[in-house]
Design a protein around this motif. Structure first.
Motif, PDB file in Angstrom:
ATOM      1  N   LEU A   8      11.489   4.955   3.792  1.00 13.31           N
ATOM      2  CA  LEU A   8      11.159   4.459   5.123  1.00 13.31           C
ATOM      3  C   LEU A   8      11.786   3.098   5.406  1.00 13.31           C
ATOM      4  CD1 LEU A   8       7.363   5.384   5.453  1.00 13.31           C
ATOM      5  CD2 LEU A   8       9.343   6.626   6.309  1.00 13.31           C
ATOM      6  N   GLY A   9      12.799   2.727   4.631  1.00 11.17           N
ATOM      7  CA  GLY A   9      13.443   1.440   4.842  1.00 11.17           C
ATOM      8  C   GLY A   9      14.058   1.311   6.220  1.00 11.17           C
ATOM      9  N   ILE A  10      14.034   0.109   6.768  1.00 10.27           N
ATOM     10  CA  ILE A  10      14.650  -0.178   8.057  1.00 10.27           C
ATOM     11  C   ILE A  10      15.706  -1.253   7.850  1.00 10.27           C
ATOM     12  CG2 ILE A  10      14.265  -0.978  10.427  1.00 10.27           C
ATOM     13  CD1 ILE A  10      11.402  -0.039  10.200  1.00 10.27           C
ATOM     14  N   LYS A  11      16.890  -1.003   8.324  1.00 14.94           N
ATOM     15  CA  LYS A  11      18.020  -1.892   8.101  1.00 14.94           C
ATOM     16  C   LYS A  11      17.717  -3.326   8.545  1.00 14.94           C
ATOM     17  CE  LYS A  11      22.971  -2.343   9.108  1.00 14.94           C
ATOM     18  NZ  LYS A  11      24.108  -1.785   9.885  1.00 14.94           N
ATOM     19  N   ASP A  12      18.085  -4.288   7.691  1.00 14.58           N
ATOM     20  CA  ASP A  12      17.962  -5.716   7.979  1.00 14.58           C
ATOM     21  C   ASP A  12      16.516  -6.181   8.110  1.00 14.58           C
ATOM     22  OD1 ASP A  12      20.749  -5.981   8.008  1.00 14.58           O
ATOM     23  OD2 ASP A  12      20.861  -5.467  10.127  1.00 14.58           O
ATOM     24  N   ARG A  13      15.583  -5.447   7.502  1.00 13.52           N
ATOM     25  CA  ARG A  13      14.188  -5.890   7.490  1.00 13.52           C
ATOM     26  C   ARG A  13      13.610  -5.769   6.086  1.00 13.52           C
ATOM     27  NH1 ARG A  13      10.943  -3.040  12.461  1.00 13.52           N
ATOM     28  NH2 ARG A  13      12.674  -2.854  13.945  1.00 13.52           N
ATOM     29  N   TYR A  14      12.579  -6.574   5.816  1.00 13.12           N
ATOM     30  CA  TYR A  14      11.754  -6.353   4.631  1.00 13.12           C
ATOM     31  C   TYR A  14      10.313  -6.212   5.109  1.00 13.12           C
ATOM     32  CZ  TYR A  14      10.410 -11.347   4.835  1.00 13.12           C
ATOM     33  OH  TYR A  14       9.924 -12.581   5.222  1.00 13.12           O
ATOM     34  N   PHE A  15       9.456  -5.661   4.254  1.00 11.48           N
ATOM     35  CA  PHE A  15       8.082  -5.365   4.635  1.00 11.48           C
ATOM     36  C   PHE A  15       7.119  -6.351   3.987  1.00 11.48           C
ATOM     37  CE2 PHE A  15      10.557  -1.530   4.914  1.00 11.48           C
ATOM     38  CZ  PHE A  15      10.182  -0.999   6.137  1.00 11.48           C
ATOM     39  N   THR A  16       6.024  -6.613   4.666  1.00 10.39           N
ATOM     40  CA  THR A  16       4.992  -7.489   4.109  1.00 10.39           C
ATOM     41  C   THR A  16       3.712  -6.685   3.921  1.00 10.39           C
ATOM     42  OG1 THR A  16       4.285  -8.217   6.321  1.00 10.39           O
ATOM     43  CG2 THR A  16       5.957  -9.527   5.212  1.00 10.39           C
ATOM     44  N   GLU A  17       3.118  -6.830   2.742  1.00  8.04           N
ATOM     45  CA  GLU A  17       1.884  -6.098   2.437  1.00  8.04           C
ATOM     46  C   GLU A  17       1.233  -6.697   1.197  1.00  8.04           C
ATOM     47  OE1 GLU A  17      -1.266  -4.102   2.364  1.00  8.04           O
ATOM     48  OE2 GLU A  17       0.132  -3.742   4.028  1.00  8.04           O
ATOM     49  N   ASP A  18      -0.070  -6.995   1.307  1.00  6.53           N
ATOM     50  CA  ASP A  18      -0.805  -7.534   0.164  1.00  6.53           C
ATOM     51  C   ASP A  18      -1.872  -6.563  -0.339  1.00  6.53           C
ATOM     52  OD1 ASP A  18      -2.707  -7.615   2.121  1.00  6.53           O
ATOM     53  OD2 ASP A  18      -2.927  -9.800   2.147  1.00  6.53           O
ATOM     54  N   GLY A  19      -1.822  -5.323   0.161  1.00  9.79           N
ATOM     55  CA  GLY A  19      -2.772  -4.321  -0.277  1.00  9.79           C
ATOM     56  C   GLY A  19      -4.006  -4.217   0.601  1.00  9.79           C
ATOM     57  N   SER A  20      -4.086  -5.030   1.637  1.00  5.84           N
ATOM     58  CA  SER A  20      -5.274  -5.050   2.487  1.00  5.84           C
ATOM     59  C   SER A  20      -5.180  -4.141   3.709  1.00  5.84           C
ATOM     60  CB  SER A  20      -5.552  -6.482   2.954  1.00  5.84           C
ATOM     61  OG  SER A  20      -4.473  -6.961   3.753  1.00  5.84           O
ATOM     62  N   THR A  21      -3.985  -3.627   4.000  1.00  8.24           N
ATOM     63  CA  THR A  21      -3.818  -2.781   5.184  1.00  8.24           C
ATOM     64  C   THR A  21      -4.561  -1.460   5.011  1.00  8.24           C
ATOM     65  OG1 THR A  21      -1.649  -3.734   5.645  1.00  8.24           O
ATOM     66  CG2 THR A  21      -2.146  -1.639   6.672  1.00  8.24           C
ATOM     67  N   LYS A  22      -5.209  -1.040   6.065  1.00 12.38           N
ATOM     68  CA  LYS A  22      -5.969   0.201   6.022  1.00 12.38           C
ATOM     69  C   LYS A  22      -5.374   1.218   6.997  1.00 12.38           C
ATOM     70  CE  LYS A  22      -8.898  -1.684   3.203  1.00 12.38           C
ATOM     71  NZ  LYS A  22      -8.874  -1.325   1.759  1.00 12.38           N
ATOM     72  N   VAL A  23      -5.505   2.482   6.658  1.00  9.14           N
ATOM     73  CA  VAL A  23      -5.087   3.537   7.577  1.00  9.14           C
ATOM     74  C   VAL A  23      -6.073   3.594   8.742  1.00  9.14           C
ATOM     75  CG1 VAL A  23      -3.907   4.913   5.841  1.00  9.14           C
ATOM     76  CG2 VAL A  23      -6.352   5.267   6.246  1.00  9.14           C
ATOM     77  N   SER A  24      -5.710   4.302   9.787  1.00  4.53           N
ATOM     78  CA  SER A  24      -6.575   4.429  10.957  1.00  4.53           C
ATOM     79  C   SER A  24      -7.864   5.152  10.568  1.00  4.53           C
ATOM     80  CB  SER A  24      -5.849   5.187  12.060  1.00  4.53           C
ATOM     81  OG  SER A  24      -5.594   6.526  11.661  1.00  4.53           O
TER      82      SER A  24
END
Length: 284
Positions: free
Chosen positions: A65-81
């Motif tokens: 799911l990579g997007i060109k010229d971006r990096y992702f931020t995530e600390d494990g706290s994100t929840k699904v809907s």
């Protein structure tokens, strides 16, 4: 709502990657799928919770799911809907702002995306105020912290009919994305058949989906006489191809004037075909 835009589809690249390389932060959905952040990034101009790689794991395959010229931020706290169907992704793009050719300062831009945890589809991608929105309690709805405004991310889902004039130019990776985000159904099946005709590179991929779609249709009838196939429900779209008496077809839908039948047909080699025939071509 200002500040949102569609994701440039040329930015997304899908390919299989070894499952042994998947690690770090994993967010799971009750649907049995997961999104995995890997390749931790450290250094100047990066957030502390930065990840270079992102993948979707489920349904027997892994998608980058990579997007060109971006990096992702995530600390494990994100929840699904609340239903487990969707996940908010945060990503960062950045670069130096130059003044008369001289590097001046590094500037970040935040982006937000929604991934469908059912199939790995990027439903939407935007930037701006809506990046601060979160899931409404017990609903798959994004709302601001005050609960006074919502963001209709579902309306941004890519649909194959929106690119009908550019079907020949779509590459395989983009076609796969559309197939995941907008699977063949009664509304788009004729557009996918047109894609098969116009885009030879993606023909085999699309035919697999069309074949499964046609096989799933329960309504079946026989051709009553030699019947020419039409690209659309009108006399001007007649082709040289035809079906003969006794051929079995699946009935997809009927035109509004009831004069035409949209049919699906699978030949002896297992190749599917979707077309229109005149309504009196079918046995009663």
């Amino acid at each position: 709502m200002k500040g949102y835009h569609y994701l440039n589809m040329t930015y997304i690249f899908y390919f299989s990657i070894p499952t042994s390389a998947l690690s770090d932060v994993t967010i799971k959905s009750p649907l049995g799928t997961s999104v995995i952040f890997s390749e931790k990034i450290n250094g100047a101009n990066y957030y502390f919770d930065a990840w270079r790689a992102l993948s979707f794991n489920g349904n027997g395959y892994v998608i980058d799911l990579g997007i060109k010229d971006r990096y992702f931020t995530e600390d494990g706290s994100t929840k699904v809907s609340p239903s487990g169907r969707y996940l908010i992704l945060n990503s960062i793009s950045g670069g130096y702002i130059s003044d008369e050719g001289e590097e001046k300062e590094y500037v970040d831009k935040a982006h937000c995306s929604i991934v469908d945890m059912k199939n790995g589809c990027y439903v939407s991608d935007w930037e701006g105020d809506a990046c601060g929105y979160d899931w409404k309690k017990n609903e798959d709805v994004l709302e601001n912290s005050q609960g006074t405004d919502t963001f209709d991310f579902k309306s941004l889902r890519p649909t194959i009919k929106n690119v009908k004039d550019n079907l020949a130019s779509l590459n395989k990776l983009t076609v796969k994305r559309y197939l995941r985000c907008d699977a063949p159904d009664n509304d788009n099946i004729n557009t996918y058949q047109e894609l098969v005709r116009k885009n030879k590179e993606s023909k085999s991929i699309v035919n697999e989906y069309i074949l499964n779609y046609v096989r799933g249709i329960k309504s079946e009838k026989k051709i009553s006489k030699k019947s020419y196939l039409f690209l659309s429900p009108d006399d001007n779209s007649k082709t040289s191809a035809y079906l003969v008496t006794g051929d079995k077809v699946k009935v997809i839908q009927t035109s509004k004037d009831n004069n035409w039948i949209n049919i699906g047909y699978i030949n002896s080699k297992g190749v599917p075909l979707v077309a229109w025939i005149m309504a009196d071509s079918l046995e009663k």
